[in-house]
Design an enzyme around this catalytic site. Structure first.
Site, PDB file in Angstrom:
ATOM      1  N   CYS A  42      -1.442   3.708  15.860  1.00 19.99           N
ATOM      2  CA  CYS A  42      -1.918   2.227  15.082  1.00 19.99           C
ATOM      3  C   CYS A  42      -0.794   1.236  15.385  1.00 19.99           C
ATOM      4  O   CYS A  42       0.599   1.357  15.844  1.00 19.99           O
ATOM      5  CB  CYS A  42      -1.806   2.830  13.379  1.00 19.99           C
ATOM      6  SG  CYS A  42      -2.074   1.291  12.322  1.00 19.99           S
ATOM      7  N   ASP A  44       0.720  -0.859  13.337  1.00 24.19           N
ATOM      8  CA  ASP A  44       1.688  -1.000  12.559  1.00 24.19           C
ATOM      9  C   ASP A  44       3.157  -0.273  13.161  1.00 24.19           C
ATOM     10  O   ASP A  44       3.262   0.450  13.118  1.00 24.19           O
ATOM     11  CB  ASP A  44       1.238   0.498  11.730  1.00 24.19           C
ATOM     12  CG  ASP A  44       2.107  -0.147  10.416  1.00 24.19           C
ATOM     13  OD1 ASP A  44       3.637   0.019  10.313  1.00 24.19           O
ATOM     14  OD2 ASP A  44       1.242   0.102   8.661  1.00 24.19           O
ATOM     15  N   ARG A  46       5.630   0.247  11.321  1.00 22.85           N
ATOM     16  CA  ARG A  46       6.506   1.062  11.443  1.00 22.85           C
ATOM     17  C   ARG A  46       6.254   2.468  11.716  1.00 22.85           C
ATOM     18  O   ARG A  46       6.966   3.614  11.621  1.00 22.85           O
ATOM     19  CB  ARG A  46       6.226   1.907   9.264  1.00 22.85           C
ATOM     20  CG  ARG A  46       5.975   0.278   8.691  1.00 22.85           C
ATOM     21  CD  ARG A  46       5.423   0.002   7.287  1.00 22.85           C
ATOM     22  NE  ARG A  46       3.930   0.258   7.756  1.00 22.85           N
ATOM     23  CZ  ARG A  46       3.555   0.257   6.330  1.00 22.85           C
ATOM     24  NH1 ARG A  46       3.851   0.594   4.975  1.00 22.85           N
ATOM     25  NH2 ARG A  46       2.452   0.300   6.362  1.00 22.85           N
ATOM     26  N   HIS A  98      -1.728   7.094  10.636  1.00 26.95           N
ATOM     27  CA  HIS A  98      -0.470   7.423   9.418  1.00 26.95           C
ATOM     28  C   HIS A  98      -1.042   7.356   8.228  1.00 26.95           C
ATOM     29  O   HIS A  98      -1.826   6.776   8.017  1.00 26.95           O
ATOM     30  CB  HIS A  98       0.997   6.046  10.077  1.00 26.95           C
ATOM     31  CG  HIS A  98       0.032   4.714   9.907  1.00 26.95           C
ATOM     32  ND1 HIS A  98       0.295   4.122   8.729  1.00 26.95           N
ATOM     33  CD2 HIS A  98      -0.869   4.023  10.407  1.00 26.95           C
ATOM     34  CE1 HIS A  98      -0.002   2.727   9.024  1.00 26.95           C
ATOM     35  NE2 HIS A  98      -0.878   3.251   9.798  1.00 26.95           N
ATOM     36  N   CYS A 101      -2.759   4.112   6.314  1.00 28.29           N
ATOM     37  CA  CYS A 101      -3.077   2.832   6.891  1.00 28.29           C
ATOM     38  C   CYS A 101      -4.274   1.862   6.594  1.00 28.29           C
ATOM     39  O   CYS A 101      -4.557   1.834   6.042  1.00 28.29           O
ATOM     40  CB  CYS A 101      -3.188   3.699   8.597  1.00 28.29           C
ATOM     41  SG  CYS A 101      -4.250   2.405   9.876  1.00 28.29           S
TER      42      CYS A 101
HETATM   43 CO    CO Z   1      -2.605   1.983  10.545  1.00 26.26          CO
END
Ligand code: CO
Length: 210
Positions: A42, A44, A46, A98, A101
């Site tokens: 992803c 993302d 993090r 994750h 998400c």
């Molecule tokens: Co995500």
């Protein structure tokens, strides 16, 4: 100092530190692009692939998009996949989702997000395939996390549906496919699904003239 200028300063400091630890660090990396792994994760911020797996530059070939999707009309993903499989000959492809998400969460609402709707619809399809199982979970967070796991499973299966992976399985008995989910709460990544090379798939998706 602007925030982006700090990135350049940090980069200088990082490069200096690497050279101090190992004077040949960059010279050696220059000549190797031989990763064993393709990571589909992803976007993302993090969930950085190298950092959470303790890997160095040169060890993982990385593709990231919203909700770690394998969409069969995505030229970007397919180009990365073809290069990783046919040229780099990666041994493993990891789809890493994750918990929590935002992409999957958004796909479970009826909100109109504009252009992103078209991307999220692929996740809504995952929901539709597993509707009974997902909708039977009363707790909202647990329902989201179940969808995140099922989405990873479906994306691994989408890899196996491509002629790129099927051809590599036939010719090299590689790569193995893995579905993982990373937990933002404790930093632990859990393997949830495996498709070793040459796993049988639904004959509907099998090519007989690779
Ligand atoms: Co995500």
């Amino acid at each position: 100092m602007n925030s982006y200028e700090k990135l350049l300063l940090e980069n200088k400091a990082w490069a200096k530190e690497k050279i101090m630890d190992d004077p040949d660090y960059f010279e050696r990396l220059l000549h190797i692009q031989n990763p064993d792994f393709l990571w589909i994760g992803c976007s993302d911020s993090r969930v950085p692939a190298n950092e959470i797996t303790g890997t160095q530059p040169g060890e993982i070939f990385v593709h990231r998009n919203i909700a770690n999707m394998v969409v069969n009309t995505d030229l970007n993903l397919l180009s990365v996949l073809q290069y990783a499989v046919e040229n780099l000959k990666v041994k493993h492809i990891i789809v890493c989702g994750h918990y929590g998400c935002g992409g999957v969460k958004a796909a479970m609402t009826n909100h109109n997000f504009g252009i992103i709707n078209k991307w999220l619809r692929n996740i809504k399809d995952v929901h539709r395939f597993h509707r009974a199982e997902v909708d039977s979970i009363a707790d909202e967070d647990l329902r989201l996390n179940k969808m995140i796991e099922l989405n990873v499973v479906e994306q691994v299966m989408n890899l196996a549906k491509t002629s790129i992976v099927q051809k590599a399985w036939q010719q090299h008995k590689l790569p193995h496919l893995h579905g993982w989910v990373y937990d933002l709460h404790d930093g632990i990544t859990k393997p949830i699904f495996e498709m070793p090379a040459c796993t049988s798939i639904d004959p509907l998706y099998e090519f007989d003239d690779l």
